[in-house]
Design an enzyme around this catalytic site. Structure first.
Site, short mmCIF file in Angstrom:
data_model
loop_
_atom_site.label_atom_id
_atom_site.label_comp_id
_atom_site.label_asym_id
_atom_site.label_seq_id
_atom_site.Cartn_x
_atom_site.Cartn_y
_atom_site.Cartn_z
N SER A 186 34.46 -36.51 3.08
CA SER A 186 34.77 -36.26 4.49
C SER A 186 33.72 -36.88 5.39
O SER A 186 32.53 -36.98 5.03
CB SER A 186 34.81 -34.75 4.73
OG SER A 186 34.75 -34.46 6.11
N TYR A 198 29.49 -27.56 3.99
CA TYR A 198 30.66 -28.36 3.59
C TYR A 198 30.26 -29.84 3.46
O TYR A 198 30.60 -30.51 2.46
CB TYR A 198 31.75 -28.18 4.64
CG TYR A 198 32.99 -28.99 4.45
CD1 TYR A 198 33.95 -28.64 3.51
CD2 TYR A 198 33.23 -30.12 5.24
CE1 TYR A 198 35.11 -29.38 3.35
CE2 TYR A 198 34.38 -30.87 5.08
CZ TYR A 198 35.32 -30.50 4.14
OH TYR A 198 36.47 -31.24 3.99
N LYS A 236 30.24 -32.08 -0.01
CA LYS A 236 30.99 -33.33 -0.15
C LYS A 236 30.05 -34.46 -0.57
O LYS A 236 30.36 -35.26 -1.47
CB LYS A 236 31.69 -33.68 1.17
CG LYS A 236 32.88 -32.78 1.51
CD LYS A 236 34.02 -32.95 0.51
CE LYS A 236 35.27 -32.20 0.91
NZ LYS A 236 36.30 -32.25 -0.15
#
Lengths: 342, 342
Positions: free
Chosen positions: B126, B154, B158
């Protein structure tokens, strides 16, 4: 202050321990105890005689419950499976470097959850995070913002742990800082199988009157740091305020950039041509290829802002080695000669 | 070819599945079966009616033994705990994003160890890997070699998984590729709590005749990708030769860079001023701050080299949404008006 050093019986861990004990303080607070956790017990009798020092030998993951029966104010996480081990045993590398670091971070996090101040956590990363991905070759000069594209499991593990340290810090679970250590030279002791081994052995063995070999072309550029400069960098990063450290991204410690030829020239200066004559020049293509992939020049404004400086030249590095390890240097080399005109 | 899509019942996973089934082939080989693994069963009846499709609902980590009772030729790993979940529950994020990905990679590795060709493994990373670390602010234009300094768990997860995918690939355990998806707009469905939610809702609700809100200043720059362009990027990366993909570092998929104002202008063009009048302008400082930290301009030569192109403009994105979701667009909006002079 109660301090835990993982990898504390190793060469750098012991040197860091000695420096901490001599200073007596860390980040302005007196040092009450120092725990050296490693696979083996520390061999340095002067270190273990100090009443502040304790040690625990064993696999770090297995040792964590014992170690965290007490609370730590600072952790220097130096323990790591090395590059060759990780390449030879993928699972061992993941366990020793990733899973153990994660478990150590979680143990620290539990301390904070129990109401203690977040532990000062130094993570020893490595210049091995830099490798040349075919799609993204490294720039000629590696900066603080150069994208690491690790080309070894060891480099991947170090880079991954940097990220975890940053996130545990962001969330307030620890007060973490990560610094990338340069290749350390001159390491004392015996030759090891590391590709970088010759960068110490090529000097260490001749200084002891023993033959050694330089397996790479003389014009190979390398980036090095002496043991004392490396330990000074670790402590400066650990003691920096969060503002001075700046953000949560790992920093590159300073590096002395030179060519292998310069190292041998310094050996001649320092120990005479008879020492340099002990260095053979049997090329090793595999080692040469690996070493050629390492970054050799750095621009590190964040380290400079912390007041950190690289070793001034390799002669100073050799002098430091001879002072620190007088028994490992044969008499003629122990008497530095006047520097001849170059 | 037997293909596993994790997160396969989600919006992107289902869309990817439909596209794969329609193409009938992946990397030149016919698709025999498609497994959609997700927390919930796929809701798209047209998808589940296809005899090639199977699904398994449940926690992915728990599902792995069942899933890997068979061998997979390709895995699209899209499943992930989202940003807000990871911020709210640190352990859940680590388990869902790190531990599960690691377990999935190891399951794939065991296939290879059993003598099968390394699985084609697409990892959905992402643009959230990019955040502005105070010491290393993001450049105005993010390039393929820009250093990610994630500022969310997050984003950290990733970025960490990208590294693991690269190393499992380097060692030959998988044939892995990671691509960073841009913010997808217009997402169908209902509003969610994501900070990026308004970038879809601001269009989707008015097109359905419902009020919505734009919580950020109109000149806020953003980088978006339509669902179709995103799925095309995923498939192009999965099907690229290793040489064309280049190295093992994650690539940035293409982004349409525009200002929020441009999105609303396109809404007026496409659905008339009455639709745009449904968009309120209640500022939300927290959302505005988060969105301002996201990179909005990219230079992505690696994506270009794969022939990938961003959506041409936001009008095309709205047209795509209306074609794909005719039932979600109220009659006046369903008839695109001639584009007025701007």
């Amino acid at each position: 202050m109660n301090i835990l050093i993982t990898g504390g019986a190793g060469f750098l861990g012991s040197r860091l321990a000695r420096e901490l004990l001599q200073r007596g303080r860390l980040a302005g607070r007196p040092i009450d105890s120092l725990m050296l956790a490693d696979l083996f017990a520390p061999g340095d009798a002067a270190l273990t005689r100090d009443p502040r020092v304790r040690s625990l030998a064993g696999d770090l993951m297995d040792s964590l419950p014992t170690l965290f029966a007490q609370r730590w104010d600072a952790v220097f996480h130096l323990a790591s499976a090395v590059s060759a081990e990780c390449e030879a045993d993928f699972d061992l590398g993941l366990r020793a470097n990733l899973d153990t670091t994660r478990a150590l971070l979680d143990a620290c996090r539990r301390q904070t959850a129990d109401g203690h101040a977040p532990v000062l956590f130094f993570f020893s990363s490595s210049v091995a995070v830099y490798g040349s991905d075919p799609a993204l070759p490294l720039p000629a000069v590696v900066g603080d913002d150069t994208l690491p594209t690790p080309q070894s499991s060891y480099g991947i593990h170090k880079f991954v742990c940097e990220q975890l340290v940053a996130d545990y810090t962001r969330k307030g679970h620890i007060d973490g800082r990560a610094a990338r250590l340069m290749t350390v030279s001159v390491r004392p002791g015996r030759p090891n199988g590391a590709a970088s081994g010759f960068l110490s052995g090529m000097l260490r063995e001749p200084l002891a009157g023993l033959p050694s070999n330089c397996p790479v072309p003389l014009d190979t550029p390398v980036a090095l740091s002496s043991p004392a400069t490396t330990v000074a960098g670790i402590l400066a990063v650990a003691e920096a305020s969060r503002e001075a450290f700046g953000g949560r991204t790992a920093i590159n410690l300073p590096a002395l950039s030179l060519r292998v030829r310069d190292m041998l020239d310094a050996l001649v200066d320092f120990a005479g041509p008879e020492a340099a004559a002990l260095v053979g020049h049997e090329p090793d293509a595999a080692t040469a290829r690996i070493v050629a992939g390492w970054p050799a020049r750095f621009d590190s404004p964040r380290a400079r802002a912390l007041g950190l400086q690289a070793d001034p030249d390799f002669h100073a590095v050799l002098r430091q080695y001879a002072q620190d390890h007088p028994d490992a240097v044969k008499p003629p080399a122990a008497r530095p000669r006047p520097t001849p005109a170059r």
